[in-house]
Design a protein around this motif. Sequence first.
Motif, short mmCIF file in Angstrom:
data_model
loop_
_atom_site.label_atom_id
_atom_site.label_comp_id
_atom_site.label_asym_id
_atom_site.label_seq_id
_atom_site.Cartn_x
_atom_site.Cartn_y
_atom_site.Cartn_z
N GLN A 90 -10.13 7.58 -6.03
CA GLN A 90 -10.71 6.56 -5.17
C GLN A 90 -12.17 6.41 -5.55
OE1 GLN A 90 -10.99 7.24 -0.90
NE2 GLN A 90 -10.80 5.06 -0.48
N TRP A 144 -8.76 2.23 -5.01
CA TRP A 144 -7.95 3.24 -5.68
C TRP A 144 -7.58 2.73 -7.07
CZ3 TRP A 144 -7.77 2.29 -0.52
CH2 TRP A 144 -7.94 3.39 0.33
N THR A 162 -4.12 0.21 -0.66
CA THR A 162 -2.99 1.11 -0.95
C THR A 162 -1.64 0.43 -0.77
OG1 THR A 162 -2.64 2.12 1.25
CG2 THR A 162 -4.37 3.07 -0.14
N LYS A 163 -1.63 -0.87 -0.54
CA LYS A 163 -0.37 -1.59 -0.32
C LYS A 163 -0.06 -2.54 -1.48
CE LYS A 163 -0.92 -1.36 4.70
NZ LYS A 163 -1.11 -2.13 5.96
N VAL A 195 -7.43 9.31 1.37
CA VAL A 195 -7.57 8.07 2.13
C VAL A 195 -8.59 8.36 3.23
CG1 VAL A 195 -6.45 6.37 3.60
CG2 VAL A 195 -5.21 7.34 1.64
N ALA A 217 -3.92 11.10 5.21
CA ALA A 217 -3.06 10.48 4.20
C ALA A 217 -3.67 10.66 2.83
CB ALA A 217 -2.86 9.00 4.50
N VAL A 264 -3.06 9.15 -1.45
CA VAL A 264 -2.35 8.33 -2.43
C VAL A 264 -1.92 9.26 -3.55
CG1 VAL A 264 -2.57 6.47 -4.11
CG2 VAL A 264 -3.61 6.24 -1.85
N LYS A 276 2.47 6.03 -4.51
CA LYS A 276 2.87 5.88 -3.12
C LYS A 276 1.78 6.45 -2.22
CE LYS A 276 6.40 8.52 -3.87
NZ LYS A 276 7.67 9.24 -3.74
N ARG A 277 1.73 5.95 -1.02
CA ARG A 277 0.87 6.52 0.00
C ARG A 277 1.71 7.49 0.83
NH1 ARG A 277 -3.36 4.04 4.20
NH2 ARG A 277 -2.90 5.35 6.01
N ASP A 285 1.52 9.63 4.31
CA ASP A 285 0.86 9.96 5.57
C ASP A 285 1.43 11.27 6.06
OD1 ASP A 285 -0.73 7.35 6.44
OD2 ASP A 285 1.15 6.71 5.54
#
Length: 366
Positions: free
Chosen positions: A50, A56, A71-72, A338, A343, A345, A353-354, A356
């Motif tokens: 990051q 990221w 992250t999406k 994150v 969370a 990454v 993928k992230r 949590d």
Amino acid sequence: MPILYRGLVALVLVLCAGISTASADFVDPLNIPAQPSNKAQSSILIGVTQTPGGRWVAVGRRGHIIYSDDTKSWKQASVPVSVDLVAVQFPTAKHGWAVGHGGIILHSSDSGQTWTKQLDGKQLADLLIQHWKPLAEHANEDNPSSTYALQDAERFKEEGPGRPFLDVHFTDEKAGYAVGAYNLLLRTDDGGTHWQVLADLTDNPSAFHFNAVQVMDGSAYLVGEQGLLLKEDPESHRFTPIPTPYNGTWFGLVAQRESLLLFGLRGSAYLSHNRGQDWTKVDTGTDSTITSGILLPDGRTALASADGELLISQSNESAHFERAIPFNTTPIYGLAPVAGEPAVVAVGADGIKRIDFGLTPDQSKR
């Protein structure tokens, strides 16, 4: 246990050599830009970070670099090579570096959207020869190491650019280190315009691979094979060994203030609160190879394993780890935090993928 990607250095060198000699149609991936792919996000990715600006950036197979601000949604960067990339780091929001196979060092000045080549294996071979040639001229029978190093560099030039960089670390947009296979250690003080070979300053007579580099309080720490941990002396700039209690390979370290957390094969991890003078064995909760480690924003530490485990320390002392929720089934090769959230990454064999984690398995039972 899944095989750790960055541990296949020798095999990759053999395969690359075989391809280059077996096919007359071979085109060097150092000369081919990374191809756009709608599967880049789900392909093998090996390193992630990051930036200080909150973006990221992840790197991986065939020169793939992707980036995201949330992250999406992920976009693929413009990259001038298609060799495998294994590590990436941004000391500032704009400036970052990525390294990988073929002796490649890439630089971005726009937060990871576009990349330029600063060094490749052909240039690296010339750089090594230029460094070792004058030293070899003054070598003698009592100290022939420079002569051997020059012969090795000349062999490297003849065989082709197969020697990989395995990690990179910059303290600002000017000063940084790149490390890799066979005692490979470079430093720059001008943002990568020029690179200086430091291999003659390392106490690494067996030329073990350097798998990771970190800087703490102005000194660089190098970790590698067979328990190798070297620290840069701020006055002499030599890299001298710090004894460690494990003879296996270290794949990385997390440095914070005076604390060092080393991690590597078979779930091994050791913690020192006095810069390596004393070590305490860490209960990681796994016997799988630990591939990556990061400091979380709340002071705890996260580790990832080749068996797909995400391990979170229960305090900022990092002496005990528990497996986080959910449990993955594919290898994780890299982690990035994150900010402000429980969370991470994660990148690995099935892309990015992230995760949590929130509660540990023990906490979820309460």
